[in-house]
Design an enzyme around this catalytic site. Structure first.
Site, PDB file in Angstrom:
ATOM      1  N   SER A 173       0.833  -1.204   0.000  1.00 53.76           N
ATOM      2  CA  SER A 173       0.000   0.000   0.000  1.00 53.76           C
ATOM      3  C   SER A 173       0.862   1.246   0.000  1.00 53.76           C
ATOM      4  O   SER A 173       1.949   1.258   0.598  1.00 53.76           O
ATOM      5  CB  SER A 173      -0.884  -0.010   1.251  1.00 53.76           C
ATOM      6  N   TYR A 233      -1.369  -0.916  10.347  1.00 48.75           N
ATOM      7  CA  TYR A 233      -1.466  -1.389   8.958  1.00 48.75           C
ATOM      8  C   TYR A 233      -0.363  -0.743   8.098  1.00 48.75           C
ATOM      9  O   TYR A 233       0.310  -1.424   7.320  1.00 48.75           O
ATOM     10  CB  TYR A 233      -2.863  -1.027   8.426  1.00 48.75           C
TER      11      TYR A 233
HETATM   12  P1  NDP Z   1     -10.411  -8.291   1.796  1.00 47.03           P
HETATM   13  O1  NDP Z   1     -10.577  -8.100   3.257  1.00 47.03           O
HETATM   14  O2  NDP Z   1     -11.592  -8.384   0.918  1.00 47.03           O
HETATM   15  O3  NDP Z   1      -9.483  -9.550   1.501  1.00 47.03           O
HETATM   16  C1  NDP Z   1      -8.461  -9.931   2.345  1.00 47.03           C
HETATM   17  C2  NDP Z   1      -8.226 -11.405   2.137  1.00 47.03           C
HETATM   18  O4  NDP Z   1      -7.128 -11.825   2.945  1.00 47.03           O
HETATM   19  C3  NDP Z   1      -9.433 -12.255   2.549  1.00 47.03           C
HETATM   20  O5  NDP Z   1      -9.593 -13.288   1.632  1.00 47.03           O
HETATM   21  C4  NDP Z   1      -9.009 -12.783   3.912  1.00 47.03           C
HETATM   22  O6  NDP Z   1      -9.636 -13.987   4.267  1.00 47.03           O
HETATM   23  C5  NDP Z   1      -7.541 -13.004   3.617  1.00 47.03           C
HETATM   24  N1  NDP Z   1      -6.766 -13.274   4.828  1.00 47.03           N
HETATM   25  C6  NDP Z   1      -6.678 -12.549   5.966  1.00 47.03           C
HETATM   26  N2  NDP Z   1      -5.887 -13.175   6.847  1.00 47.03           N
HETATM   27  C7  NDP Z   1      -5.476 -14.322   6.259  1.00 47.03           C
HETATM   28  C8  NDP Z   1      -4.665 -15.399   6.667  1.00 47.03           C
HETATM   29  N3  NDP Z   1      -4.122 -15.464   7.885  1.00 47.03           N
HETATM   30  N4  NDP Z   1      -4.421 -16.404   5.793  1.00 47.03           N
HETATM   31  C9  NDP Z   1      -4.966 -16.384   4.566  1.00 47.03           C
HETATM   32  N5  NDP Z   1      -5.782 -15.414   4.130  1.00 47.03           N
HETATM   33  C10 NDP Z   1      -6.030 -14.395   4.965  1.00 47.03           C
HETATM   34  O7  NDP Z   1      -9.499  -7.060   1.362  1.00 47.03           O
HETATM   35  P2  NDP Z   1      -8.855  -6.601  -0.038  1.00 47.03           P
HETATM   36  O8  NDP Z   1      -9.236  -7.487  -1.143  1.00 47.03           O
HETATM   37  O9  NDP Z   1      -9.097  -5.163  -0.121  1.00 47.03           O
HETATM   38  O10 NDP Z   1      -7.314  -6.791   0.318  1.00 47.03           O
HETATM   39  C11 NDP Z   1      -6.409  -7.580  -0.416  1.00 47.03           C
HETATM   40  C12 NDP Z   1      -5.012  -7.035  -0.210  1.00 47.03           C
HETATM   41  O11 NDP Z   1      -4.941  -5.705  -0.754  1.00 47.03           O
HETATM   42  C13 NDP Z   1      -4.593  -6.904   1.258  1.00 47.03           C
HETATM   43  O12 NDP Z   1      -3.244  -7.278   1.398  1.00 47.03           O
HETATM   44  C14 NDP Z   1      -4.760  -5.428   1.532  1.00 47.03           C
HETATM   45  O13 NDP Z   1      -3.932  -4.978   2.581  1.00 47.03           O
HETATM   46  C15 NDP Z   1      -4.350  -4.848   0.175  1.00 47.03           C
HETATM   47  N6  NDP Z   1      -4.786  -3.484  -0.041  1.00 47.03           N
HETATM   48  C16 NDP Z   1      -6.128  -3.202  -0.119  1.00 47.03           C
HETATM   49  C17 NDP Z   1      -6.535  -1.893  -0.339  1.00 47.03           C
HETATM   50  C18 NDP Z   1      -7.973  -1.526  -0.454  1.00 47.03           C
HETATM   51  O14 NDP Z   1      -8.265  -0.324  -0.648  1.00 47.03           O
HETATM   52  N7  NDP Z   1      -8.918  -2.463  -0.388  1.00 47.03           N
HETATM   53  C19 NDP Z   1      -5.557  -0.793  -0.482  1.00 47.03           C
HETATM   54  C20 NDP Z   1      -4.192  -1.214  -0.408  1.00 47.03           C
HETATM   55  C21 NDP Z   1      -3.833  -2.511  -0.203  1.00 47.03           C
HETATM   56  P3  NDP Z   1     -11.051 -14.008   5.067  1.00 47.03           P
HETATM   57  O15 NDP Z   1     -12.120 -13.764   4.029  1.00 47.03           O
HETATM   58  O16 NDP Z   1     -11.084 -15.379   5.650  1.00 47.03           O
HETATM   59  O17 NDP Z   1     -10.995 -12.919   6.086  1.00 47.03           O
END
Ligand code: NDP
Length: 314
Positions: A173, A233
């Site tokens: 990010s 974060y």
């Molecule tokens: P979501 O919360 O929709 O997705 C996050 C995913 O990570 C979910 O599938 C979640 O699983 C999974 N997850 C969390 N912990 C674990 C774990 N221990 N093992 C395996 N899977 C895990 O968010 P986003 O799609 O937005 O985020 C995806 C990535 O993008 C992240 O790294 C986030 O930090 C990054 N990001 C997002 C931004 C945004 O604006 N949305 C901006 C910048 C970066 P579960 O469904 O079980 O919780």
């Protein structure tokens, strides 16, 4: 008068339009280094940006392993894509759980042998809007930084040796930037250490996050010069950015034909569960730079940070 917010919105919209146009241009045979035997793994792919990256990569003809920490949810997500005719397989993977990582690697070895692309997308954030709690710092740093590092280390021996190189893409990010408009880091010592890419080590990155967690425990973090918004974060993503540079440098020492290229990207502010669907772009647009990076025909790019298909500063 047009304010700076409007100006950056205009700029972003224009770039997104350019990118959606770029997405309509198919890769030529010459650029297409992959086949249907090329295997990509995406972590945390049951929803959001991860799910979209699986969909887009499978759309380009790769075999994609959709992973999720929740078996049922993951199976359902994979089913949606399988029913759409995509070559998508599923396996459970919790990046916080070393036995789950081991089990996943064993399964990959037995079923696929090796992989070509690893996308580290799984992540957590407990801050809502501008609320800035550090209550879940341990979980955030453990998942986003240590979990990502652990799965990378476990998967490296399973990455294919090929002339085009294997690829690691870390979803980070802009909040983890050390410099620039979006950087809220005020700790000059931390900035200097993490900026000095030649002497940066994994130990320095580990020590930085440990220091942050220690200050959280002692209740002194507010005067520590850490970013003031989405603090835990932002620190976790800062650490993954720094680790990507260390990793890329280490991997670049591998002989030709055994190279692994590691880069990271910011997807933008995306409408997903993580933002309470309050972002300004779709998951489809947010996934774009990650997919583009994973498929880059020019394989020599490594240790860089990208957003909207352009290199940005760390
Ligand atoms: P979501 O919360 O929709 O997705 C996050 C995913 O990570 C979910 O599938 C979640 O699983 C999974 N997850 C969390 N912990 C674990 C774990 N221990 N093992 C395996 N899977 C895990 O968010 P986003 O799609 O937005 O985020 C995806 C990535 O993008 C992240 O790294 C986030 O930090 C990054 N990001 C997002 C931004 C945004 O604006 N949305 C901006 C910048 C970066 P579960 O469904 O079980 O919780």
């Amino acid at each position: 008068m047009v304010g700076s917010k409007e100006k950056s919105k205009e700029k972003r919209d224009k770039r997104l339009q350019e990118i959606s146009l770029l997405r309509t241009i198919p890769y030529s045979d010459h650029q297409r280094w992959w086949t249907s035997e090329t295997v990509a793994v995406v972590t945390g792919a049951n929803r959001g940006i991860g799910f979209e990256m699986v969909r887009q990569l499978a759309g380009h003809g790769l075999t994609v392993i959709l992973t999720s920490r929740d078996e049922n949810v993951g199976v359902e997500a994979a089913k949606i894509l399988q029913e759409g005719g995509f070559n998508v397989d599923f396996h459970r993977l919790d990046i916080l759980d070393s036995s789950s990582i081991q089990e996943f690697c064993k399964w990959i070895k037995e079923k696929y042998g090796l992989i070509d692309v690893l996308i580290n997308n799984a992540g957590v954030n407990y801050n809502v809007g501008s609320d800035n709690s550090v209550e879940f710092s341990h979980m955030v740093i453990s998942t986003n930084y240590y979990g990502t590092k652990n799965i990378i280390k476990a998967m490296i021996p399973l990455m294919r040796h090929a002339s085009q190189g294997a690829r690691i893409v870390n979803v980070t990010s802009r909040l983890g930037r050390l410099k620039g408009r979006h950087s809220k880091l005020e700790n000059e010592a931390v900035r200097a250490k993490l900026m000095d890419v030649d002497s940066l080590t994994e130990e320095i990155v580990d020590k930085t996050v440990s220091e942050f967690l220690k200050q959280v425990e002692e209740g002194t973090w507010e005067s520590g010069g850490w970013p003031h918004s989405f603090t835990d974060y932002s620190v976790s993503k800062m650490a993954v950015n720094a680790y990507t540079r260390v990793l890329a440098r280490e991997l670049s020492e591998r002989p030709e034909g055994e190279k692994i290229y590691a880069n990271c990207f910011c997807p933008g502010w995306v409408k997903t569960a993580m933002t309470g669907y309050a972002g300004n772009i779709s998951a489809e647009d947010g996934a774009d730079t990650g997919v583009w990076l994973a498929l880059l025909p020019d394989q020599a790019i490594t240790g860089k940070f990208f957003a909207e298909r352009r290199e940005i500063n760390f």
